[in-house]
Write an enzyme that holds these catalytic residues in place. Structure first.
Site, PDB file in Angstrom:
ATOM      1  N   MET A 156       0.965  -0.519  -0.046  1.00  0.00           N
ATOM      2  CA  MET A 156      -0.150   0.125   0.192  1.00  0.00           C
ATOM      3  C   MET A 156       0.977   1.202   0.042  1.00  0.00           C
ATOM      4  O   MET A 156       0.322   2.220   0.422  1.00  0.00           O
ATOM      5  CB  MET A 156      -1.166   0.167   1.053  1.00  0.00           C
ATOM      6  CG  MET A 156      -1.860  -1.079   0.775  1.00  0.00           C
ATOM      7  SD  MET A 156      -2.467  -0.606   2.015  1.00  0.00           S
ATOM      8  CE  MET A 156      -2.983  -0.631   3.727  1.00  0.00           C
TER       9      MET A 156
ATOM     10  N   LEU B 217       6.298   3.777   1.597  1.00  0.00           N
ATOM     11  CA  LEU B 217       7.673   2.784   1.692  1.00  0.00           C
ATOM     12  C   LEU B 217       8.527   2.440   2.540  1.00  0.00           C
ATOM     13  O   LEU B 217       9.319   3.693   2.630  1.00  0.00           O
ATOM     14  CB  LEU B 217       8.344   2.186   0.233  1.00  0.00           C
ATOM     15  CG  LEU B 217       7.575   1.813  -0.511  1.00  0.00           C
ATOM     16  CD1 LEU B 217       7.983   1.400  -2.049  1.00  0.00           C
ATOM     17  CD2 LEU B 217       6.276  -0.010  -0.541  1.00  0.00           C
ATOM     18  N   HIS B 218       8.488   1.745   3.195  1.00  0.00           N
ATOM     19  CA  HIS B 218       9.887   1.112   4.743  1.00  0.00           C
ATOM     20  C   HIS B 218      10.966   0.497   4.351  1.00  0.00           C
ATOM     21  O   HIS B 218      10.676  -0.489   3.067  1.00  0.00           O
ATOM     22  CB  HIS B 218       9.560   1.550   5.742  1.00  0.00           C
ATOM     23  CG  HIS B 218       8.362   0.515   6.390  1.00  0.00           C
ATOM     24  ND1 HIS B 218       8.817  -1.476   6.526  1.00  0.00           N
ATOM     25  CD2 HIS B 218       7.116   0.439   6.376  1.00  0.00           C
ATOM     26  CE1 HIS B 218       7.733  -1.743   6.349  1.00  0.00           C
ATOM     27  NE2 HIS B 218       6.731  -0.961   6.780  1.00  0.00           N
TER      28      HIS B 218
ATOM     29  N   GLY C 149      11.476  -2.662   5.493  1.00  0.00           N
ATOM     30  CA  GLY C 149      10.106  -4.090   5.168  1.00  0.00           C
ATOM     31  C   GLY C 149       9.920  -4.166   3.940  1.00  0.00           C
ATOM     32  O   GLY C 149       9.629  -5.598   3.898  1.00  0.00           O
ATOM     33  N   HIS C 150       8.966  -3.350   3.482  1.00  0.00           N
ATOM     34  CA  HIS C 150       8.430  -3.602   2.276  1.00  0.00           C
ATOM     35  C   HIS C 150       9.924  -4.032   1.245  1.00  0.00           C
ATOM     36  O   HIS C 150       9.989  -4.613   0.414  1.00  0.00           O
ATOM     37  CB  HIS C 150       8.289  -2.482   1.614  1.00  0.00           C
ATOM     38  CG  HIS C 150       6.467  -1.929   2.318  1.00  0.00           C
ATOM     39  ND1 HIS C 150       7.254  -0.411   2.666  1.00  0.00           N
ATOM     40  CD2 HIS C 150       5.388  -2.206   2.203  1.00  0.00           C
ATOM     41  CE1 HIS C 150       5.572  -0.236   3.578  1.00  0.00           C
ATOM     42  NE2 HIS C 150       5.170  -1.653   3.251  1.00  0.00           N
TER      43      HIS C 150
ATOM     44  N   GLN D 184     -10.449  -2.337   2.202  1.00  0.00           N
ATOM     45  CA  GLN D 184      -9.887  -3.753   3.059  1.00  0.00           C
ATOM     46  C   GLN D 184      -9.592  -2.616   4.411  1.00  0.00           C
ATOM     47  O   GLN D 184      -9.629  -2.927   5.090  1.00  0.00           O
ATOM     48  CB  GLN D 184      -8.093  -4.466   3.468  1.00  0.00           C
ATOM     49  CG  GLN D 184      -7.885  -3.126   2.915  1.00  0.00           C
ATOM     50  CD  GLN D 184      -6.073  -3.470   2.292  1.00  0.00           C
ATOM     51  OE1 GLN D 184      -5.826  -4.590   1.126  1.00  0.00           O
ATOM     52  NE2 GLN D 184      -5.317  -3.940   3.180  1.00  0.00           N
TER      53      GLN D 184
ATOM     54  N   ASP E  37       2.569  -9.342   8.694  1.00  0.00           N
ATOM     55  CA  ASP E  37       0.930  -9.642   9.289  1.00  0.00           C
ATOM     56  C   ASP E  37       1.355 -10.989   8.754  1.00  0.00           C
ATOM     57  O   ASP E  37       0.214 -11.634   7.820  1.00  0.00           O
ATOM     58  CB  ASP E  37       0.394  -8.849   7.829  1.00  0.00           C
ATOM     59  CG  ASP E  37       0.364  -7.038   7.717  1.00  0.00           C
ATOM     60  OD1 ASP E  37      -0.586  -6.360   8.463  1.00  0.00           O
ATOM     61  OD2 ASP E  37       1.896  -6.911   7.515  1.00  0.00           O
TER      62      ASP E  37
ATOM     63  N   VAL F   4      11.085  -7.049   9.526  1.00  0.00           N
ATOM     64  CA  VAL F   4      12.221  -6.482   9.934  1.00  0.00           C
ATOM     65  C   VAL F   4      11.725  -5.240  11.104  1.00  0.00           C
ATOM     66  O   VAL F   4      10.478  -4.185  10.994  1.00  0.00           O
ATOM     67  CB  VAL F   4      12.323  -5.283   8.622  1.00  0.00           C
ATOM     68  CG1 VAL F   4      13.201  -4.109   8.526  1.00  0.00           C
ATOM     69  CG2 VAL F   4      12.647  -6.469   7.496  1.00  0.00           C
TER      70      VAL F   4
ATOM     71  N   ARG G 231       2.646   2.762   9.960  1.00  0.00           N
ATOM     72  CA  ARG G 231       1.274   3.976  10.890  1.00  0.00           C
ATOM     73  C   ARG G 231       1.911   4.403  11.456  1.00  0.00           C
ATOM     74  O   ARG G 231       1.859   4.723  12.432  1.00  0.00           O
ATOM     75  CB  ARG G 231       0.676   2.797  11.151  1.00  0.00           C
ATOM     76  CG  ARG G 231      -0.908   2.506   9.790  1.00  0.00           C
ATOM     77  CD  ARG G 231      -1.917   1.915  10.116  1.00  0.00           C
ATOM     78  NE  ARG G 231      -2.855   1.884   9.627  1.00  0.00           N
ATOM     79  CZ  ARG G 231      -3.160   0.912   8.805  1.00  0.00           C
ATOM     80  NH1 ARG G 231      -2.223  -0.521   8.942  1.00  0.00           N
ATOM     81  NH2 ARG G 231      -4.395   0.407   7.928  1.00  0.00           N
TER      82      ARG G 231
HETATM   83  P1  AMP Z   1       1.785  -2.991   3.562  1.00  0.00           P
HETATM   84  O1  AMP Z   1       2.242  -1.649   2.624  1.00  0.00           O
HETATM   85  O2  AMP Z   1       1.246  -2.412   5.116  1.00  0.00           O
HETATM   86  O3  AMP Z   1       0.281  -3.389   2.962  1.00  0.00           O
HETATM   87  O4  AMP Z   1       2.961  -4.406   3.713  1.00  0.00           O
HETATM   88  C1  AMP Z   1       2.792  -4.274   2.053  1.00  0.00           C
HETATM   89  C2  AMP Z   1       3.720  -5.738   2.533  1.00  0.00           C
HETATM   90  O5  AMP Z   1       5.442  -5.333   3.290  1.00  0.00           O
HETATM   91  C3  AMP Z   1       3.198  -6.797   2.979  1.00  0.00           C
HETATM   92  O6  AMP Z   1       3.507  -8.227   2.934  1.00  0.00           O
HETATM   93  C4  AMP Z   1       3.251  -6.704   5.104  1.00  0.00           C
HETATM   94  O7  AMP Z   1       3.284  -7.706   5.625  1.00  0.00           O
HETATM   95  C5  AMP Z   1       5.293  -6.682   4.605  1.00  0.00           C
HETATM   96  N1  AMP Z   1       5.483  -5.548   5.757  1.00  0.00           N
HETATM   97  C6  AMP Z   1       5.247  -4.769   6.033  1.00  0.00           C
HETATM   98  N2  AMP Z   1       5.190  -4.401   7.276  1.00  0.00           N
HETATM   99  C7  AMP Z   1       6.342  -5.052   7.415  1.00  0.00           C
HETATM  100  C8  AMP Z   1       7.481  -4.932   8.419  1.00  0.00           C
HETATM  101  N3  AMP Z   1       8.171  -4.431   9.216  1.00  0.00           N
HETATM  102  N4  AMP Z   1       8.858  -6.394   8.413  1.00  0.00           N
HETATM  103  C9  AMP Z   1       8.185  -6.755   7.022  1.00  0.00           C
HETATM  104  N5  AMP Z   1       7.383  -6.695   5.971  1.00  0.00           N
HETATM  105  C10 AMP Z   1       6.847  -6.147   6.275  1.00  0.00           C
END
Ligand code: AMP
Length: 284
Positions: free
Chosen positions: A30, A33-34, A36-37, A61, A150, A176, A187
């Site tokens: 979504m 980006l950080h 984790g992404h 969602q 998630d 991460v 968030r």
């Molecule tokens: P989102 O943009 O929040 O929908 O996340 C996109 C993808 O990045 C999803 O598969 C999340 O589970 C993954 N994601 C989000 N935060 C993290 C994190 N801290 N470490 C690893 N993956 C993450």
């Protein structure tokens, strides 16, 4: 250069131009980006010939009182990060393109989506499963990457892929975290300085329960109480759930057995809802 595909037609043209033997890796997001992404992008880079990410803040969602309108959308910064990560293409559709007026077909997973976030956010996983199946149909990747952050979302998507014979391999990437343990999340930018200072208690509560498990405690209710007690150290944190669950079905368990457990927590700090989890015992 990251090619930006702004609608389904552009995506289909791009996809049709790839050779039949090209292995496509897909990372749906979504945005905002950080690292984790970006770790998922790097894993896709390793596993595939071509990497495509998507950024789509999926209205389906979000609940009526959730943060859809204020969800961060720093698209220029996101594109710059995708360039650095070596992502080949970005699918960046509009809401109207993804959901033609009158769309009336949805995906409901009816087991792992029910507890935890499913109970707190009615319709959330229906929205997730529906958009992810649409994205899979459009992108036609061989392999797709989701974050363990998630964990329930991963479980729902793995079920959907298995139950509906979707031809894609799902891989999970590790969580991460910041240096102080807080799981990276788009968030986190909402947190006030005081709430940001309290937020690492969430990860500390998971680690405290892991330590109690390693010390021999197996009783789920006792483990949950240990986790809640850590969060009670801050009156800024309002716990939504702190649960010890079966790692696959996500059903409630009385004690942690050979399969291990998923420790799952959701809490509000101010108006921000954060989730985190940790696998204990079992395979992990
Ligand atoms: P989102 O943009 O929040 O929908 O996340 C996109 C993808 O990045 C999803 O598969 C999340 O589970 C993954 N994601 C989000 N935060 C993290 C994190 N801290 N470490 C690893 N993956 C993450």
């Amino acid at each position: 250069m990251t090619l930006i595909l702004r609608d389904k037609a552009a995506l289909r043209t791009w996809r049709a131009g790839l050779g039949a033997n090209t292995r496509v890796g897909f990372v749906p997001t979504m945005g905002a980006l950080h690292d984790g992404h970006i770790s998922l992008m790097a894993q896709a880079r390793e596993a595939a010939d071509v990497v495509i990410a998507s950024i789509f803040v999926n209205p389906l969602q979000f609940g009526p009182n959730e943060d859809l309108s204020r969800y961060p959308r720093p698209i220029e910064a996101d594109i710059a990060k995708l360039e650095v990560a070596g992502v080949d293409a970005l699918f960046l559709p509009s809401v109207d393109d993804m959901y033609p007026p009158g769309a009336s077909t949805f995906v409901d997973e009816e087991m792992v989506s029910l507890p935890l976030c499913g109970a707190e956010r009615p319709g959330h996983f229906r929205g997730v499963a529906t958009v992810v199946l649409k994205l899979f149909n459009l992108v036609q990747a061989q392999v797709a990457f989701f974050g363990q952050k998630d964990a329930q979302q991963c479980a729902v998507i793995e079920r959907m892929v298995r139950d509906l014979d979707v031809p894609v391999e799902i891989r999970r990437g590790a969580i991460v975290r910041e240096a102080d343990g807080l799981a990276l999340s788009s968030r986190n930018v909402y947190l006030s300085p005081e709430d940001r200072a309290a937020a690492p208690l969430i990860h500390q509560s998971l680690r405290a329960v892991e330590a109690a498990f390693e010390g021999g405690e197996r009783d789920a209710a006792k483990l949950e109480q240990i986790g809640r007690n850590v969060l009670a150290q801050s009156d800024r944190i309002r716990v939504q759930y702190w649960d010890v669950r079966d790692p696959e079905s996500l059903g409630a368990i009385a004690s942690v057995g050979a399969r291990g457990a998923l420790l799952a927590v959701a809490a509000h700090l101010g108006t921000t809802r954060l989730i985190d989890n940790l696998l204990i015992g079992g395979r992990g």
